[in-house]
Design an enzyme around this catalytic site. Structure first.
Site, PDB file in Angstrom:
ATOM      1  CD1 TRP A 108     -43.863 -20.932 -52.009  1.00 54.86           C
ATOM      2  CD2 TRP A 108     -43.108 -19.239 -50.685  1.00 54.86           C
ATOM      3  NE1 TRP A 108     -44.110 -21.245 -50.446  1.00 54.86           N
ATOM      4  CE2 TRP A 108     -43.481 -19.974 -49.976  1.00 54.86           C
ATOM      5  CE3 TRP A 108     -42.336 -18.156 -50.428  1.00 54.86           C
ATOM      6  CZ2 TRP A 108     -43.911 -19.510 -48.662  1.00 54.86           C
ATOM      7  CZ3 TRP A 108     -42.474 -17.721 -48.900  1.00 54.86           C
ATOM      8  CH2 TRP A 108     -43.130 -18.606 -48.217  1.00 54.86           C
ATOM      9  CG  ASN A 110     -45.006 -23.517 -48.354  1.00 53.79           C
ATOM     10  OD1 ASN A 110     -44.945 -23.151 -49.605  1.00 53.79           O
ATOM     11  ND2 ASN A 110     -45.995 -24.151 -47.634  1.00 53.79           N
ATOM     12  CG  ASP A 111     -45.463 -26.969 -45.723  1.00 54.33           C
ATOM     13  OD1 ASP A 111     -45.061 -26.183 -45.214  1.00 54.33           O
ATOM     14  OD2 ASP A 111     -46.588 -27.336 -45.619  1.00 54.33           O
ATOM     15  CD1 TRP A 135     -47.396 -20.723 -49.574  1.00 57.56           C
ATOM     16  CD2 TRP A 135     -49.086 -19.726 -50.159  1.00 57.56           C
ATOM     17  NE1 TRP A 135     -48.438 -21.543 -49.482  1.00 57.56           N
ATOM     18  CE2 TRP A 135     -49.648 -20.816 -49.884  1.00 57.56           C
ATOM     19  CE3 TRP A 135     -50.137 -18.706 -50.594  1.00 57.56           C
ATOM     20  CZ2 TRP A 135     -51.072 -21.138 -49.860  1.00 57.56           C
ATOM     21  CZ3 TRP A 135     -51.457 -19.166 -50.580  1.00 57.56           C
ATOM     22  CH2 TRP A 135     -51.865 -20.483 -50.148  1.00 57.56           C
ATOM     23  CB  SER A 168     -48.750 -30.156 -47.282  1.00 55.48           C
ATOM     24  OG  SER A 168     -47.612 -29.350 -47.483  1.00 55.48           O
ATOM     25  NE  ARG A 239     -53.307 -26.440 -43.936  1.00 53.61           N
ATOM     26  CZ  ARG A 239     -54.352 -25.795 -43.191  1.00 53.61           C
ATOM     27  NH1 ARG A 239     -55.755 -25.737 -43.146  1.00 53.61           N
ATOM     28  NH2 ARG A 239     -54.129 -24.688 -42.084  1.00 53.61           N
TER      29      ARG A 239
HETATM   30  C1  FRU Z   1     -47.923 -25.423 -43.744  1.00 51.36           C
HETATM   31  C2  FRU Z   1     -49.149 -25.155 -44.946  1.00 51.36           C
HETATM   32  C3  FRU Z   1     -50.004 -26.575 -45.185  1.00 51.36           C
HETATM   33  C4  FRU Z   1     -50.508 -26.495 -46.319  1.00 51.36           C
HETATM   34  C5  FRU Z   1     -49.270 -25.783 -47.153  1.00 51.36           C
HETATM   35  C6  FRU Z   1     -49.799 -24.574 -48.236  1.00 51.36           C
HETATM   36  O1  FRU Z   1     -46.877 -24.560 -44.107  1.00 51.36           O
HETATM   37  O2  FRU Z   1     -49.914 -24.056 -44.515  1.00 51.36           O
HETATM   38  O3  FRU Z   1     -50.943 -26.649 -44.067  1.00 51.36           O
HETATM   39  O4  FRU Z   1     -50.917 -27.659 -46.924  1.00 51.36           O
HETATM   40  O5  FRU Z   1     -48.590 -25.070 -46.090  1.00 51.36           O
HETATM   41  O6  FRU Z   1     -48.689 -24.292 -48.889  1.00 51.36           O
END
Ligand code: FRU
Length: 537
Positions: A108, A110-111, A135, A168, A239
């Site tokens: 997976w 993401n950011d 995730w 992140s 965060r």
């Molecule tokens: C945004 C988020 C951030 C967090 C991260 C966790 O997509 O929710 O706020 O740090 O992804 O994976």
């Protein structure tokens, strides 16, 4: 009951079998009394859907213990050690693998995190679960590129630890060694990240804090700072620290998401000691703030600061004054409701002679049936231009895309009148640029690989897959640029005035392409299509 297996490591990687239908369980890999890896995984009982891996090179010659919560000896027996990565020749050739967008070979994504440029290399870190399609188990994956187009995956930069999983954050090149981390010639590269406490068995009951990691070898290896955390919990689940250098104040400035729609600003001389200097409130917005300086095009020139949030790319244009961000504009959204692209971040450390503001975002589309999930948008160059609404962000793909161009096809002055004009281009990956005189037509559309991109002339609206965004014609003309990949179309209207990243999963391969106008006459004054090479070769 737990099942346990011991393996003496003689090869670099441990392969683990995954079946997305199997229940999740916690697996702990230890060496002596120390847990060196701990993660949740859907371990296959039977034939695996795919294999994932962990790099245990540092433990070569040592015996590691693998403990699986669900206690199936046969499942543990399948775990294998190997010198190579799973997937072999198939990796990067899967049916839904984006051809010119970054995606992780396994697991997976993401950011985007920690984007920084140093000595000819663009570093891209990303939120990553190396052990599955969903995730979870947040690590920082790491990839490097010399041209923002071709990427090489490095190993994991940040593993979860007893304080939490790795959420992140951002990255900077500490050129003046304000942090004091530097030992030799190389300036420290510093990552500022969130440890998300209480998101793993290891971190039960711990808070969310902000921490540092640094590299003294240009990003090859990373160490966590012994003095972590540098900011304790100020609000539950605070965060996503984004740090920039404020040259006028001679200090670092951090934007941090705290709660609801509030972002805190903190300042530091050395990345280690931080003081609170203010807040920015963006109604309806959350997560992953960014602050960046953008060149202003046109007569006034210069650069302005932008404060940005993950939610629909909402932003404020403003300035840094006395070490704080001061907004000068209303809040605007860069993305239409429903468009993909989340938690975008800009690169730090771009040399002054280049001067570009370059951004990449998470293309938040699920990619079914693959050993990977999620990918990044194509990097965009951001500029500010004067519009009716004031200074607005414009988005255009970085010019380095030209290195992928293969065959070129061009047409001029095609009159469009209620009939479909087929365009004979066979490529799967395309960079398409079309310019129209809208004339008396009511609607103009490009139908590409099973997806319609439509411009409604009477309402001045660009739409695709149910996502709609206003776009005004300029002197009776509309320009559309489409980057077409296997799982996405990025639409740029009028040189970046509108930007729409749209994810698409095609059931079947479709390379049909046609253009038409309805309800009157329009002219396709110019159409240039480049077939693009696949970056994975
Ligand atoms: C945004 C988020 C951030 C967090 C991260 C966790 O997509 O929710 O706020 O740090 O992804 O994976």
């Amino acid at each position: 009951m737990e099942a346990v297996r011991e393996i003496r490591m003689s090869r670099r990687y441990l392969w683990l079998p995954v079946d997305e239908r199997a229940p999740k369980q916690t697996v702990t890999i230890s060496q002596g009394d120390t847990a060196i890896r701990q993660f949740e995984i859907r371990m296959a009982d039977g034939e695996p859907e795919y294999w994932v891996f962990t790099d245990l090179e540092a433990w070569t010659g040592q015996t590691v213990t693998i403990a699986a919560e669900r206690g199936d000896e046969r499942t543990l027996a399948r775990i294998a050690q190997r010198d190579n990565l799973p997937g072999g020749e198939e990796t990067y050739r899967e049916v839904h693998r984006p051809g010119f967008h970054f995606s992780s070979r396994r697991g997976w994504l993401n950011d985007p995190n920690g984007l920084l440029y140093h000595k000819g290399e663009y570093h891209l870190f990303y939120q990553h679960n190396p052990y599955g399609w969903e995730w979870g188990n947040m690590h920082w994956g790491h990839a490097v590129s010399r041209d923002l187009v071709h990427w090489k995956e490095r190993g994991i930069a940040l593993y979860p630890d007893e304080s939490g999983t790795m959420w992140s954050g951002s990255g900077v090149v500490d050129l003046m060694n304000t942090s004091g981390f530097q030992l030799g010639e190389e300036p420290p590269l510093v990552l500022i990240y969130t440890t998300a406490g209480d998101t793993s068995p290891q971190s039960k009951g711990k808070p969310f804090t902000q921490c540092l990691a640094y590299s003294l070898d240009g990003g090859r290896t990373w160490s966590k700072y012994g003095g972590n955390p540098v900011i304790p919990e100020i609000a539950p689940q605070n965060r996503d620290p984004k740090v920039v250098w404020d040259d006028a104040a001679r200090r670092w400035l951090m934007a941090l998401y705290t709660e609801q729609d509030t972002f805190a600003l903190w300042a530091s001389p050395d990345l280690k000691k931080w003081e609170s200097v203010g807040t920015v409130v963006m109604p309806g917005c959350a997560e992953c703030p960014d602050m960046f300086e953008v060149p202003v095009e046109g007569r006034s020139g210069g650069r302005k600061w932008v404060f940005w949030s993950a939610t629909r790319g909402a932003y404020l244009v403003g300035r840094l004054e006395e070490g704080c961000f001061v907004p000068e504009s209303e809040m605007r959204y860069s993305l239409a409701d429903g468009a993909h692209g989340y938690a975008a971040q800009t690169w730090s450390g771009i040399p002054q002679e280049d001067g570009r503001c370059i951004q990449i975002a998470w293309f938040n589309l699920q990619v079914p049936g693959m050993p990977f999930n999620g990918f990044m948008t194509f990097p965009c160059e951001l500029t500010l231009r004067s519009t009716k609404e004031g200074l607005s962000l414009f988005f255009n793909p970085v010019r380095e895309i030209a290195s992928l161009r293969e065959k070129r096809h061009a047409w001029r002055s095609i009159v469009l009148r209620d009939e479909v004009v087929p365009i004979a281009v066979a490529g799967e990956l395309l960079d398409l640029e079309a310019a129209f005189e809208i004339g008396s037509s009511k609607e103009i559309a490009i139908h590409v690989h099973g997806v319609s991109v439509t411009y409604d002339v009477s309402r001045n609206v660009l739409s695709c897959n149910g996502v709609a965004q206003p776009l005004s014609p300029e002197e009776g003309r509309v320009k559309l640029r489409l980057l077409v990949d296997r799982t996405s179309i990025e639409i740029f209207g009028n040189d970046g005035a509108a930007y729409m990243p749209i994810g698409v999963i095609r059931e079947q391969a479709d390379i049909g392409l046609d253009i038409f106008a309805r309800g009157g006459e329009a002219v396709l004054t110019s159409l240039v299509i480049h077939e693009l090479r696949d970056i994975w070769g």
